[in-house]
Scaffold this active site. Structure first.
Site, PDB file in Angstrom:
ATOM      1  N   GLN A 297      -8.987  -0.515   0.589  1.00 33.48           N
ATOM      2  CA  GLN A 297      -7.745   0.118   1.049  1.00 33.48           C
ATOM      3  C   GLN A 297      -8.059   1.294   1.970  1.00 33.48           C
ATOM      4  O   GLN A 297      -8.905   2.126   1.655  1.00 33.48           O
ATOM      5  CB  GLN A 297      -6.914   0.608  -0.137  1.00 33.48           C
ATOM      6  CG  GLN A 297      -5.531   1.102   0.276  1.00 33.48           C
ATOM      7  CD  GLN A 297      -4.761   1.730  -0.867  1.00 33.48           C
ATOM      8  OE1 GLN A 297      -5.108   2.811  -1.339  1.00 33.48           O
ATOM      9  NE2 GLN A 297      -3.715   1.048  -1.324  1.00 33.48           N
TER      10      GLN A 297
ATOM     11  N   CYS B 269       0.381   6.756  -1.061  1.00 29.88           N
ATOM     12  CA  CYS B 269      -0.185   7.928  -1.737  1.00 29.88           C
ATOM     13  C   CYS B 269       0.733   9.137  -1.564  1.00 29.88           C
ATOM     14  O   CYS B 269       1.039   9.524  -0.434  1.00 29.88           O
ATOM     15  CB  CYS B 269      -1.570   8.241  -1.192  1.00 29.88           C
ATOM     16  SG  CYS B 269      -2.319   9.697  -1.979  1.00 29.88           S
TER      17      CYS B 269
ATOM     18  N   ASN C 115       4.262  -2.429  -9.175  1.00 29.27           N
ATOM     19  CA  ASN C 115       3.361  -1.376  -9.657  1.00 29.27           C
ATOM     20  C   ASN C 115       4.196  -0.220 -10.192  1.00 29.27           C
ATOM     21  O   ASN C 115       5.221   0.128  -9.622  1.00 29.27           O
ATOM     22  CB  ASN C 115       2.471  -0.921  -8.501  1.00 29.27           C
ATOM     23  CG  ASN C 115       1.561   0.243  -8.853  1.00 29.27           C
ATOM     24  OD1 ASN C 115       1.427   1.189  -8.083  1.00 29.27           O
ATOM     25  ND2 ASN C 115       0.917   0.198 -10.003  1.00 29.27           N
ATOM     26  N   GLY C 116       3.729   0.345 -11.302  1.00 28.58           N
ATOM     27  CA  GLY C 116       4.402   1.508 -11.870  1.00 28.58           C
ATOM     28  C   GLY C 116       4.734   1.308 -13.332  1.00 28.58           C
ATOM     29  O   GLY C 116       5.545   0.436 -13.685  1.00 28.58           O
TER      30      GLY C 116
END
Length: 340
Positions: A71, A101, A203-204
């Site tokens: 990444q 981010c 995601n999360g």
């Protein structure tokens, strides 16, 4: 689920990219525990172009950990393209672009989630990177910059039009950072869009096997990504896969097996760096590990564990926790440590 020509099977579970966490040793352990794909720590495009040693080391991939995504993040198209080409030479399976981010030193400079305030530039970077490499390019991002700009449904289509092969959505805005609950209903809306035909990875807050299954069954994602819940607990991938295989009788690792994995992380960290810095690097895993959650009167031992600066001292403390403190709790027998 396929990303380009890479077949990850049904309901894949992936290790999220995390700075100072997903080094090649940890990725390999997570892969062995059941992760279907792993991601490197994120790589600064600018640092990569400048050939900074600490950054270029992040490109090292162990064959046994594949498939692996590298990444990258940055705020300008030219450097991102150049970095993407450097990454391609390292031969990862996938190139992922970080538009998620939230930390100030990244997002505050316009990179990472900062790109959510400049969608035209985000799309320009994505399109240019896709055109510059032969790797499958994917993107990881968030719902939007803040509560009033949750643009992910429309943005997903735009990113798909740039040529990406999969999209990972973290169910929070940048302004939320990692606070509050991830909004999986928004991730579901992305997946439900009939015009979107690339895989959607959620995601999360995937912290338990039950939540992973819920992500697939209730929200319809193609894959799930586990982040913070893997820190100090790489066996979460084993737990998720075991639960998905047999919800009534999932296989569990023993306490000794879990401690063995933590010890492996420590010794490999020491071998890869040196004793003092290797232990310092691994403290984040020790601090977060669920092995030490809920132990009564544990404060002094916890401090001792996190302050240890030699393997001998740290191993001694871990031995006492593993063979004295935890068994005494299970047998309801107080130890000297608990009586203090």
């Amino acid at each position: 689920m396929k990303i380009g020509d890479i077949d990850l099977g049904e309901r894949p579970v992936m290790l999220a990219p995390m700075e100072d966490v997903t080094d090649h040793s940890f990725r390999l352990i997570c892969k062995e525990q059941g992760a279907d794909m792993v991601y490197t720590e994120f790589v600064s495009a600018d640092a990569l172009i400048r050939n900074i040693d600490a950054t270029t080391r992040k490109l090292h991939i162990n064959t046994a950990e594949r498939p692996t995504a590298i990444q990258i993040y940055g705020r300008e198209t030219g450097p991102m393209v150049e970095a993407a080409q450097i990454v391609e030479a390292a031969r990862p399976d996938i190139l992922d672009i970080n538009f998620g981010c939230p930390v100030k030193k990244v997002a505050g400079k316009g990179a990472g989630a900062g790109m959510l305030r400049d969608i035209p530039k985000m799309l320009d970077i994505t399109r240019a990177v896709v055109n510059a490499v032969n790797l499958p390019v994917t993107v990881k991002t968030r719902l939007g910059w803040d509560h009033d700009s949750k643009i992910i449904v429309e943005l997903a289509e735009q990113l798909q039009d740039c040529g990406i092969k999969a999209l990972t959505v973290h169910g929070r805005t940048r302004s939320q950072m990692y606070n509050g609950e991830a909004d999986w209903s928004m991730i579901a809306r992305v997946k439900e869009n009939p015009r979107l035909n690339i895989p959607v990875i959620g995601n999360g807050d995937i912290t338990t096997p039950q939540k992973a299954v819920e992500a697939f069954d209730r929200y319809g994602v193609d894959g799930v990504m586990v982040g913070r819940a893997s820190i100090g607990a790489p066996w979460i991938f084993h737990d998720i896969k075991s639960y998905m295989h047999d919800m009534d009788h999932p296989a569990q690792l023993s306490l000794d097996e879990k401690f063995a994995l933590l010890r492996r992380q420590i010794t490999e960290s020491i071998a890869n760096i040196d004793e003092r810095r290797g232990i310092l690097h691994i403290r984040r895993h020790l601090a977060a590990s669920p092995l030490f959650k809920g132990i009564p009167h544990f404060r002094d031992t916890r401090i001792e564990m996190l302050r240890a600066d030699t393997w001998e001292a740290l191993d001694s403390t871990l031995n006492r926790i593993q063979h004295e403190i935890i068994p005494s709790i299970q047998n309801n027998v107080p130890t000297h440590n608990q009586l203090l």
